[in-house]
Design an enzyme around this catalytic site. Structure first.
Site, mmCIF file in Angstrom:
data_model
loop_
_atom_site.group_PDB
_atom_site.id
_atom_site.type_symbol
_atom_site.label_atom_id
_atom_site.label_comp_id
_atom_site.label_asym_id
_atom_site.label_seq_id
_atom_site.Cartn_x
_atom_site.Cartn_y
_atom_site.Cartn_z
ATOM 1 N N GLU A 172 -12.151 -1.228 47.768
ATOM 2 C CA GLU A 172 -12.122 -2.842 48.417
ATOM 3 C C GLU A 172 -13.232 -3.345 47.418
ATOM 4 O O GLU A 172 -14.233 -3.445 47.787
ATOM 5 C CB GLU A 172 -12.527 -2.455 49.810
ATOM 6 C CG GLU A 172 -11.732 -3.576 50.513
ATOM 7 C CD GLU A 172 -12.794 -5.097 50.352
ATOM 8 O OE1 GLU A 172 -12.970 -5.620 49.359
ATOM 9 O OE2 GLU A 172 -13.310 -5.395 51.508
ATOM 10 N N GLU A 181 -14.299 -9.931 41.481
ATOM 11 C CA GLU A 181 -15.480 -8.998 41.601
ATOM 12 C C GLU A 181 -15.276 -7.566 40.663
ATOM 13 O O GLU A 181 -16.013 -6.612 40.640
ATOM 14 C CB GLU A 181 -15.445 -8.463 42.980
ATOM 15 C CG GLU A 181 -16.610 -7.994 43.763
ATOM 16 C CD GLU A 181 -16.552 -7.773 45.145
ATOM 17 O OE1 GLU A 181 -16.479 -8.853 45.883
ATOM 18 O OE2 GLU A 181 -16.791 -6.550 45.599
HETATM 19 N N1 SAH Z 1 -15.644 0.323 50.451
HETATM 20 C C1 SAH Z 1 -16.520 -0.416 51.399
HETATM 21 C C2 SAH Z 1 -17.514 -1.498 50.784
HETATM 22 C C3 SAH Z 1 -16.532 -2.563 50.177
HETATM 23 S S1 SAH Z 1 -17.646 -3.909 49.369
HETATM 24 C C4 SAH Z 1 -15.957 -0.862 52.558
HETATM 25 O O1 SAH Z 1 -14.584 -1.102 52.447
HETATM 26 O O2 SAH Z 1 -16.454 -1.263 53.557
HETATM 27 C C5 SAH Z 1 -17.312 -3.441 47.654
HETATM 28 C C6 SAH Z 1 -18.458 -2.569 47.202
HETATM 29 O O3 SAH Z 1 -18.157 -2.233 46.007
HETATM 30 C C7 SAH Z 1 -19.812 -3.167 46.992
HETATM 31 O O4 SAH Z 1 -20.871 -2.436 47.600
HETATM 32 C C8 SAH Z 1 -20.072 -3.306 45.496
HETATM 33 O O5 SAH Z 1 -21.422 -2.919 45.206
HETATM 34 C C9 SAH Z 1 -19.103 -2.048 45.260
HETATM 35 N N2 SAH Z 1 -18.550 -2.140 43.841
HETATM 36 C C10 SAH Z 1 -17.741 -3.139 43.051
HETATM 37 N N3 SAH Z 1 -17.214 -2.713 42.161
HETATM 38 C C11 SAH Z 1 -17.691 -1.527 41.727
HETATM 39 C C12 SAH Z 1 -17.392 -0.520 40.647
HETATM 40 N N4 SAH Z 1 -16.930 -0.838 39.776
HETATM 41 N N5 SAH Z 1 -18.167 0.604 40.822
HETATM 42 C C13 SAH Z 1 -19.080 0.979 41.931
HETATM 43 N N6 SAH Z 1 -19.193 0.042 43.049
HETATM 44 C C14 SAH Z 1 -18.783 -1.075 42.852
#
Ligand code: SAH
Ligand code: ZN
Length: 706
Positions: A172, A181
């Site tokens: 996500e 993002e």
């Molecule tokens: N999967 C969780 C959090 C989603 S928010 C849920 O669904 O509740 C998105 C998170 O992904 C954030 O904490 C951000 O720091 C992380 N993120 C975004 N791109 C990323 C990447 N390429 N590698 C690792 N973390 C990433």
């Protein structure tokens, strides 16, 4: 490219945290930081926790709101279950890699759904640490391995972070703009290095929708309109400002709060582009054109954009971010703030006829999208991403452009200035990028000064002054009031000291009291009969029950059977450290109901100097409505004439409980959250105490429900 992402995030006011922040100091060190106080304008040293920045990110991010998003949680869970089932039906083991695990949620869902192995990565270290604890707390420590890295740094192999490529990828990593993002580079890298050929991603795909619309409301956020001055020629924006394609950053808003009367659909919502995450067959940049029928004659001003996700390969579980008026579930649609809708503005307005076919183009690069519209098909080559070349879209936010275009507001100032400004009056304006000096000059004043200490703002003002042929009448000064040399006004005294007041560095409504500090610094320059405009300000408030905004601060507790209380305490600790008790919000986007009438908290008399001692004001307000008191909305009102006030809050008095608040859309209001959410009933009382510390340039509030 992280830099582009980071700048974008900063510009578009990230709803989560800076995603490129790779590691952070987590010790309890405290250090001294220099910063400019937005109210006094002076430099000050503050003692801050070394981890202040990320605590503020955590406290203010929409993470909590995302976790409260039930529809999202349930549909991810179902998508993950199905992906694992499909993999098992193919006779294969289900190897899950969760990118951006956050609280560990999607990994725990995978483990619970029978995944054979689960690896999770997270780029933001404090959250990765929390994920490890939450996973252990829920009994998955031996099933899920957390890698505290950005996915693009994850290594594969017997000695790597993960032993072999994965075949299921739940992630996500989407924002309001879908790809802002970094989803595109994240998926492309994962397909190249971390995933097997026949993998399933959850979500499986996304579709981007765009609707071409006509709307003055929207257009006024984008282009400065000529300012009409009765009996005089208008103040016009320079040609290069008119021609400018505007800011590159996305404008994300709660589109459900823009009612269908405030815009005219030119086309129906168009499915513009699909991203198939499981296949990963998209590129770092792309372009799609859709031909659309024009529904009604009008002017194309911009695009409303939203998207939906298909959580499973069959397209049965869909999640839509459409505004309620276009959502399959209508008013029942899930409320969320972590994904809103986006507005894109066209370079120039385009007149179209009913029945005509127009061509709508969506272009994207690795982190952003932009749209174009034309009568004839645009060439299938790269269409340049909008970029501001006039400077105004860099210094003025969209709400600020809207404020400058607000004819009622400007009309009030003009009327007052018309009465007092004479040819020989020495007029001094204190506000950033304000039209007041131009209006005063148009009204005949020939000695107008404006203080523009911000260099970007100053350049825009100089262009405005030049293109309106007012160079001889207006002098732009590059100092702030405290720095002005004594002889600056050639021994003449100021007759009119004016301000909107508006300052770029203001975050909370009362930060614009900077005008009062500037006025105090200029005291020796003022004529005895000088007119101070506005002469007075008052701070007003109203107690509110929010329909949704309270979710920002409500603990999550449990999601789909997983205990995330460790995350709640992290947020609580962060909001304690970053002291986020009063937050700025555009309240027109957040429906609420009043529980009291609107009331005065305190007044500021600009005809006098800023006092030296702390001023404390106390009072009691009667509760009129029944409900949960989530907080007190706070805003400023400025008096510019005996009976003329400018409100940065509701546009009309609120004598009885109402949902019809009509907030000023151009200003952010302050919200002092009362996190215990006490229930109040008619006849009850709310006690308040506000203390204004002039030397520190700070306001402190205390509200008590009796
Ligand atoms: N999967 C969780 C959090 C989603 S928010 C849920 O669904 O509740 C998105 C998170 O992904 C954030 O904490 C951000 O720091 C992380 N993120 C975004 N791109 C990323 C990447 N390429 N590698 C690792 N973390 C990433
Ligand atoms: Zn511009």
């Amino acid at each position: 490219m992280y830099t582009s992402s980071l700048t974008r995030r900063v510009i578009s006011n990230t709803r989560r945290w800076a995603i490129s922040m790779s590691s952070s100091e987590t010790s309890e060190m405290r250090h001294l930081l220099a910063r400019v106080n937005p109210m006094t304008g002076s430099n000050e040293w503050v003692v801050e926790d070394a981890t202040y920045d990320y605590h503020q990110e955590i406290a203010r991010s929409a993470y909590t709101d995302m976790l409260h998003d039930d529809e999202r949680n349930k549909k991810y869970y179902e998508g993950i279950r199905r992906a694992i089932r499909v993999m098992h039906e193919r006779g294969k083991k289900a190897h899950v890699l969760d990118i951006g695990t956050g609280t560990g949620l999607l990994s725990m869902m995978s483990a619970e759904s029978g995944a054979d192995s689960v690896h999770a990565c997270e780029a933001f270290e404090p959250i990765a640490e929390a994920a490890k604890k939450i996973i252990a707390e829920n009994g998955f420590a031996d099933k899920i391995k957390v890698v505290s890295k950005r996915s693009t740094e994850v290594t594969v192999g017997p000695d790597g972070d993960i032993p072999h490529r994965a075949n299921i990828l739940p992630a996500e990593v989407f924002d309001t703009e879908l790809i802002g993002e970094g989803a595109v580079p994240t998926y492309l890298h994962a397909h190249r290095h971390l995933l097997q050929e026949d993998c399933i991603c959850v979500p499986h795909s996304a579709t981007v929708y765009a609707q071409v619309i006509q709307s003055d409301l929207i257009w006024e956020w984008h282009k400065l309109q000529p300012i009409k001055i009765p009996g005089h020629s208008s103040v016009k924006p320079p040609a290069k400002m008119d021609a400018c394609s505007g800011a590159a950053s996305v404008h994300d808003i709660q589109l459900s709060q823009v009612s269908p009367e405030q815009f005219q659909p030119i086309t129906s919502p168009l499915a513009m582009m699909d991203f198939n995450f499981s296949r990963g067959d998209f590129r770092e940049s792309g372009l799609a054109t859709v031909d659309a029928d024009v529904l009604t004659e009008g002017i194309c001003h911009g695009i409303f954009m939203w998207w939906d996700l298909s959580m499973d390969t069959e397209g049965e579980i869909r999640l839509s971010t459409a505004p309620s008026w276009a959502h399959p579930d209508g008013e029942e649609a899930q409320w969320r703030d972590h994904w809103m809708q986006a507005v894109y503005f066209f370079d120039q307005p385009l007149q179209v006829q009913k029945g005509e076919r127009i061509h709508v183009t969506l272009s994207h690069d690795d982190y952003s999208m932009w749209f174009n519209v034309g009568h004839t098909e645009l060439p299938k080559v790269d269409i340049e991403r909008p970029i501001c070349r006039c400077g105004a879209h860099v210094v003025w936010s969209r709400p600020r452009i809207g404020m400058l275009n607000d004819a009622t507001r400007t009309g009030k100032y003009t009327q007052v200035l018309q009465k007092v400004v004479k040819k020989e009056s020495l007029c001094v304006s204190i506000s950033d990028g304000s039209m007041l000096p131009l209006i005063a000059a148009r009204l005949g004043a020939t000695q107008v000064y404006t203080l523009e200490p911000n260099s970007l703002c100053r350049r825009v003002m100089e262009d405005m002054i030049k293109s309106n042929n007012l160079i001889d009448d207006i002098t732009v000064l590059n100092q702030n009031a405290q720095e002005l040399p004594n002889e600056i006004f050639k021994n003449q005294k100021i007759d009119v000291l004016m301000g909107e007041p508006f300052f770029i560095s203001s975050i909370l409504p009362w930060h614009n009291l900077h005008f009062w500090y500037a006025r105090t610094a200029l005291a020796s320059h003022l004529a005895d009969s000088a007119l101070i405009l506005p002469c007075c300000a008052r701070l007003r408030g109203v107690a509110l029950e929010f329909e949704h905004l309270w979710k920002f601060h409500a603990p999550v507790g449990d999601i789909e059977g997983f205990d995330v209380r460790i995350f709640d305490s992290l947020v609580q600790r962060s909001s304690h450290i970053s002291d986020a008790a009063t937050e700025p919000h555009h309240l027109w986007e957040y429906p609420s109901r009043t529980l009291t009438a609107d009331f005065d908290l305190t007044e500021f008399d600009f005809t006098r100097r800023v006092p030296t001692d702390t001023v404390v004001q106390k009072g009691t307000v009667e509760v009129l409505g029944d409900g949960l008191c989530h907080g007190i909305a706070l805003w400023m009102e400025y008096q510019i004439d005996e009976n003329t006030w400018i409100s940065t809050g509701p546009s009309h008095p609120l004598p009885s409980p109402t949902r019809d608040l009509r907030w000023d859309r151009h200003s952010k209001q302050g919200v002092h959250f009362i996190k215990s959410n006490p229930r109040v009933t008619p006849g009850g009382k709310i006690h308040f105490e506000v203390s204004f510390n002039p030397s520190q340039g700070s306001l402190h509030f205390n509200f008590e429900v009796l």
